[in-house]
Design a protein around this motif. Structure first.
Motif, short mmCIF file in Angstrom:
data_model
loop_
_atom_site.label_atom_id
_atom_site.label_comp_id
_atom_site.label_asym_id
_atom_site.label_seq_id
_atom_site.Cartn_x
_atom_site.Cartn_y
_atom_site.Cartn_z
N ARG A 143 0.88 -1.17 0.00
CA ARG A 143 0.00 0.00 0.00
C ARG A 143 0.92 1.22 0.00
O ARG A 143 1.41 1.65 1.04
CB ARG A 143 -0.93 -0.02 1.22
N TYR A 144 1.16 1.70 -1.21
CA TYR A 144 2.19 2.71 -1.45
C TYR A 144 1.61 3.84 -2.27
O TYR A 144 0.96 3.61 -3.30
CB TYR A 144 3.37 2.05 -2.18
N PHE A 145 1.86 5.08 -1.83
CA PHE A 145 1.28 6.27 -2.46
C PHE A 145 2.40 7.28 -2.69
O PHE A 145 3.34 7.39 -1.89
CB PHE A 145 0.20 6.86 -1.55
N ARG A 146 2.27 8.03 -3.80
CA ARG A 146 3.33 8.97 -4.17
C ARG A 146 2.76 10.14 -4.94
O ARG A 146 1.76 10.01 -5.66
CB ARG A 146 4.37 8.24 -5.03
N ASP A 153 -1.20 15.52 -6.27
CA ASP A 153 -1.98 14.57 -5.49
C ASP A 153 -1.12 13.38 -5.09
O ASP A 153 -0.19 12.99 -5.80
CB ASP A 153 -3.18 14.06 -6.30
N VAL A 154 -1.47 12.78 -3.94
CA VAL A 154 -0.76 11.60 -3.45
C VAL A 154 -1.58 10.39 -3.86
O VAL A 154 -2.63 10.11 -3.29
CB VAL A 154 -0.59 11.65 -1.92
N THR A 155 -1.11 9.67 -4.88
CA THR A 155 -1.92 8.63 -5.52
C THR A 155 -1.27 7.24 -5.39
O THR A 155 -0.09 7.11 -5.08
CB THR A 155 -2.15 8.95 -7.00
N ASP A 156 -2.06 6.22 -5.68
CA ASP A 156 -1.66 4.83 -5.54
C ASP A 156 -0.62 4.45 -6.60
O ASP A 156 -0.87 4.54 -7.80
CB ASP A 156 -2.90 3.95 -5.68
N HIS A 157 0.55 4.00 -6.11
CA HIS A 157 1.62 3.51 -7.00
C HIS A 157 2.10 2.14 -6.56
O HIS A 157 3.25 1.77 -6.83
CB HIS A 157 2.78 4.50 -7.02
N ALA A 158 1.24 1.38 -5.90
CA ALA A 158 1.65 0.11 -5.32
C ALA A 158 2.18 -0.87 -6.36
O ALA A 158 3.05 -1.70 -6.05
CB ALA A 158 0.48 -0.52 -4.56
N ALA A 159 1.70 -0.79 -7.59
CA ALA A 159 2.10 -1.75 -8.62
C ALA A 159 3.55 -1.58 -9.04
O ALA A 159 4.10 -2.45 -9.74
CB ALA A 159 1.19 -1.61 -9.84
N GLU A 160 4.21 -0.49 -8.62
CA GLU A 160 5.58 -0.23 -9.05
C GLU A 160 6.63 -0.87 -8.15
O GLU A 160 7.82 -0.86 -8.48
CB GLU A 160 5.82 1.29 -9.10
#
Length: 433
Positions: A143-146, A153-160
């Protein structure tokens, strides 16, 4: 939306005069420490969820631009009493606060189940101004946001992230002098072992990669505590061991150093070590003591480590940690440890009563170190202890504030920035000393 600054106050000379002078930490159960001079406290102007409490986390980041910026990652109340919504509270140099919610793939603020001691956020800012947040994972997939750019905006980047589909717990993150990030976490949810892994964010290429599995052993779980990067780019790691699969009480607090220039790992004496280290090959700061047992019983009352934090004197690690020994009356005392003679020396910082799990430690680049700890009760519960001639003296670090948890980061202006949750009143405070 930008909001007016929260009201700040500085402990006045008159208020300080009304309190007792500082006392040695070992006497703090019988005499009241004084309030610390020039402590600035502000109430963060956003509601905090009571689940916003941990010891391992790194929820504070700072940045020096046209003044000091501070970023607090925290849990806001969720839609139910059993959930929370992670966000960032940003404090600008002029004292104005703004709020950055963490957004899921649908553009809504992310929401997760409460899980005290696990589902709390860690934050860092990379060299390009992007904010990175790891939130709410207890053996969950990433569960990673960047942010994509400063102010975005701080958005979901979990797939990276590497290691997709693995169970991640205790993510701690820090910024290197060159703008890269380093992340340590426990990876996996196996019953027989749960190792610790180190990751790197390459700021130039905007990519994450695995550095190494730094610690792991059969029938053992790794608990990351802290990590820092020195001026030469070497990564310093602090972690504990527990009997697998998991427990609230750990053992053999350990240290490890990684040099990205060579790829090598070493102990505090500079001797090379092979990773993943095991308990028997780790650079152990707190060895097992009489009566200490490896147990997964959360009612275990024997000797154990429960939390630790790290600072650096140049490239030399300095450590604060909590340890319950057979003679401590069931209390977790606070200790300070440093490398000495090829091993580790330690001093007792506080032995006056029970403490909460959260700790902090900073170093002012001269010879002054501060160990922050939280007492189990009292009007003022957050204290900062300093040492002279081997004797530790404590002062209130947050006079008049009923905070019961703590995190600390030192900014580039030489201030200790305090993250002070008051879980009883769902309030988060900002402090500066």
């Amino acid at each position: 939306m930008r909001r007016p600054t929260a009201r700040a106050y500085t402990a006045s000379a008159a208020a300080l005069a009304a309190l007792l002078m500082p006392v040695p930490a070992a006497q703090a159960d019988t005499a009241a420490p004084s309030a610390a001079a020039a402590t600035v406290i502000e109430k963060v102007p956003y509601a905090m969820d009571s689940s916003n409490q941990a010891a391992w986390w790194t929820p504070v980041a700072t940045y020096k631009g046209r003044g000091q910026y501070t970023y607090f990652a925290f849990n806001e109340p969720g839609s139910t009493a059993a959930t929370h919504r992670p966000a960032i509270a940003r404090r600008d140099p002029d004292g104005v606060w703004s709020r950055l919610p963490l957004l899921d793939r649908n553009g809504q603020q992310a929401e997760f189940p409460d899980d005290n001691g696990h589902n709390q956020p860690s934050v860092a800012r990379d060299g390009s101004g992007r904010l990175h947040v790891f939130a709410s994972m207890h053996a969950n997939a990433w569960r990673y946001f960047r942010t994509e750019a400063p102010g975005g905006d701080v958005t979901d980047h979990a797939a990276e992230l590497p290691d997709q589909g693995q169970g991640i717990t205790y993510p701690i993150v820090t910024t290197a002098p060159n703008g890269d990030l380093y992340l340590a976490a426990r990876v996996g949810a196996g019953a027989d072992q749960r190792p610790g892994k180190l990751y790197r964010w390459d700021n130039a290429t905007a990519r994450w990669s695995v550095v190494a599995t730094f610690a792991g052993a059969l029938n053992r779980s790794v608990y990351p505590d802290d990590l820092m990067v020195d001026a030469a780019g070497r990564v310093h790691l602090l972690y504990e061991w527990a009997k697998a699969p998991a427990t609230g009480f750990r053992h053999q607090l350990s240290y490890l150093r990684h040099d990205p220039a060579t790829g090598a790992f070493a102990n505090s004496a500079g001797a090379a070590v092979t990773t993943p280290v095991a308990p028997g090959t780790s650079d152990v700061i707190q060895e097992l003591t009489a009566g200490e047992e490896w147990s997964i019983d959360n009612a275990y009352t024997g000797p154990a480590v429960q939390s630790a934090k790290l600072t650096l004197d140049g490239s030399t690690p300095k450590v604060a940690y909590r340890y319950r020994s057979a003679d401590s009356g069931g209390n977790f005392r606070v200790y300070y440890a440093y490398p000495s003679g090829g091993g580790w020396a330690r001093q007792t910082v506080y032995a006056g009563g029970q403490t909460a799990a959260a700790l902090g430690i900073t170093w002012d680049e001269t010879d002054t170190k501060r160990v922050y700890y939280v007492t189990g009760s009292g009007t003022d519960r957050v204290f900062a202890a300093t040492e002279s001639g081997g004797t530790w003296t404590a002062q209130s670090a947050a006079p008049g504030v009923s905070a019961d948890r703590l995190a600390v980061r030192r900014d580039s202006d030489g201030n200790d920035v305090l993250y002070l949750p008051d879980t009883a009143h769902n309030t988060l405070y900002y402090g500066r000393r």
